[in-house]
Design a protein around this motif. Structure first.
Motif: not given
Lengths: 202, 207
Positions: A35-37, A152-159, A164, A169
């Motif tokens: 997730m960008g990590e 589900g769509r968590e907005r701007q939840a990762t970078l 963003w 989910t």
């Protein structure tokens, strides 16, 4: 061991974890599907993660992890349940194919069908969930054709790379699972396997 | 102390620690934490929880009380993710008389204020059980956006129930002062409850 058409799911080996995960995590950044990590990671750090996971079992760590191995013996990634909530009978799926040459050939799908069947038919889970980022369209397509629905769509939840991105989910209830055999037919996995391994034998 | 409109935020100690032994075994706690197994929390569990939250570098436990000093409950942020600057928030309305009251909403607003205006977070996550209507209403009034429904995600009271997901971005938050001006919060004028009995300190026995 869970036996599929293109791949088998086998237990992790420490050697694989140390060498392959080191290679995958330190791959060219375009291959990273986290997730960008991401950052360069040492063998010592990976060894610590292995240790933590091993000790985690004693503390009630519920994850179930497999290596994905092709029928001709190449280990290409891993898949499993990162976390199982046995009380609510829900499992969280995670997968990673680190070898780019094995993307798009049905290997990940074959592995996914094995894990889903294992989770429903053996662990008696009644729901599976998984997360991905908006960028990973390949993963979204794969899980959707196997019966998962976007929940589900968590907005701007990762970078990711300075931008963003939404986190998605997906979920599937056992009643929605078409069954492994049905999906093998629908997705033409048998043909893919025949083609793949016939070419190999020539 | 962080002063809000109807509530103040205070350290989670003294009376709050005593109340928590009850609160952690009641519906408000289980609901706020989606704590489906609801094992009983012993005195030691409660003490350990407070200690852990004190040491928690990715979260915090804050007491909130009415302007007359009456303890209402706990404001919690947790799993703060440094890189993405996000955290999960929950509000435990320990004193059930305040359930759905504007004091509980102000608690949420003050928690959001703290996370965005002090900790400079980018995004807040919140979850809600679908039947917890007062909490959902407060999330909506605070500006949280419904982002999804995890179907039959939680075993709850003999059934499998959905879990509602909400999110709020820092860019969507107009600031506490403006938000409060929009909402015109009303105090509920609940009588303060009697102070809890202090626990007797066990004296060290001479050996």
């Amino acid at each position: 061991m869970l036996s599929g058409l293109l791949v088998d799911l086998v237990p992790f080996t420490r050697e694989w974890y140390q060498e392959k995960m080191h290679a995958y995590w330190n791959n060219e950044s375009r291959l990273w599907a986290t997730m960008g990590e991401c950052m360069p990671i040492s063998r010592a750090s990976i060894a610590r993660i292995i240790e933590e996971r091993a000790q985690g079992r004693a503390r009630g760590y519920s994850g179930v992890h497999f290596m994905i191995r092709t029928k001709d013996g190449v280990t290409i990634g891993n898949i499993g349940l990162n976390w199982v909530d046995y009380h609510s009978r829900c499992g969280y799926l995670g997968a990673w194919i680190g070898e780019e040459g094995y993307w798009g050939g049905g290997y990940g799908t074959d592995a996914l069908l094995l894990v889903v069947e294992y989770a429903f038919d053996w662990l008696d889970l009644r729901r599976l969930a998984l997360g991905t980022m908006a960028l990973n369209v390949r993963a979204q397509r794969n899980v959707e054709k196997c019966g998962f629905r976007l929940e589900g769509r968590e907005r701007q939840a990762t970078l990711v790379n300075g931008e963003w991105l939404d986190a998605l989910t997906y979920g599937m209830l056992r009643g929605e699972w078409p069954g492994r055999e049905t999906l093998i037919e629908r997705l033409g996995l048998r043909e893919k396997a025949a083609q793949r391994y016939a070419i190999q034998e020539e | 102390m962080l002063e809000g409109t109807l509530v103040d935020l205070v350290p989670f100690e003294d009376d709050f620690a005593i109340y928590l032994e009850t609160w952690m075994n009641e519906e408000a706690w289980f609901r706020a934490h989606v704590w489906e197994r609801r094992e009983p929390h012993t005195e030691d569990d409660v003490k350990k929880y407070i200690e852990n939250m004190e040491k928690n570098e990715r979260g915090g436990l804050i007491g909130f009380q009415a302007k007359n000093g009456d303890p209402i409950g706990a404001l919690i942020f947790d799993h703060e993710w440094t890189r993405v600057r996000k955290a999960e928030v929950r509000v435990v309305v320990g004193d059930s008389r305040y359930e759905g009251a504007d004091e509980a909403l102000d608690g949420l607003l003050m928690l959001v204020r703290y996370c965005f205006e002090t900790r400079n977070l980018h995004r807040l996550d919140a979850v809600a059980l679908p039947f917890h209507e007062t909490w959902i209403e407060h999330l909506r009034r605070a500006g949280f956006v419904h982002e999804g429904t995890l179907r039959q995600h939680i075993r709850w009271d003999g059934d499998y129930v959905d879990l509602e997901m909400f999110g709020l971005l820092q860019s969507e938050w107009p600031g506490y002062v403006q938000k409060v001006a929009e909402l015109s919060l009303q105090p509920s004028d609940i009588e303060p409850k009697p102070k809890p009995e202090k626990k007797e300190q066990k004296e060290a026995q001479p050996s």
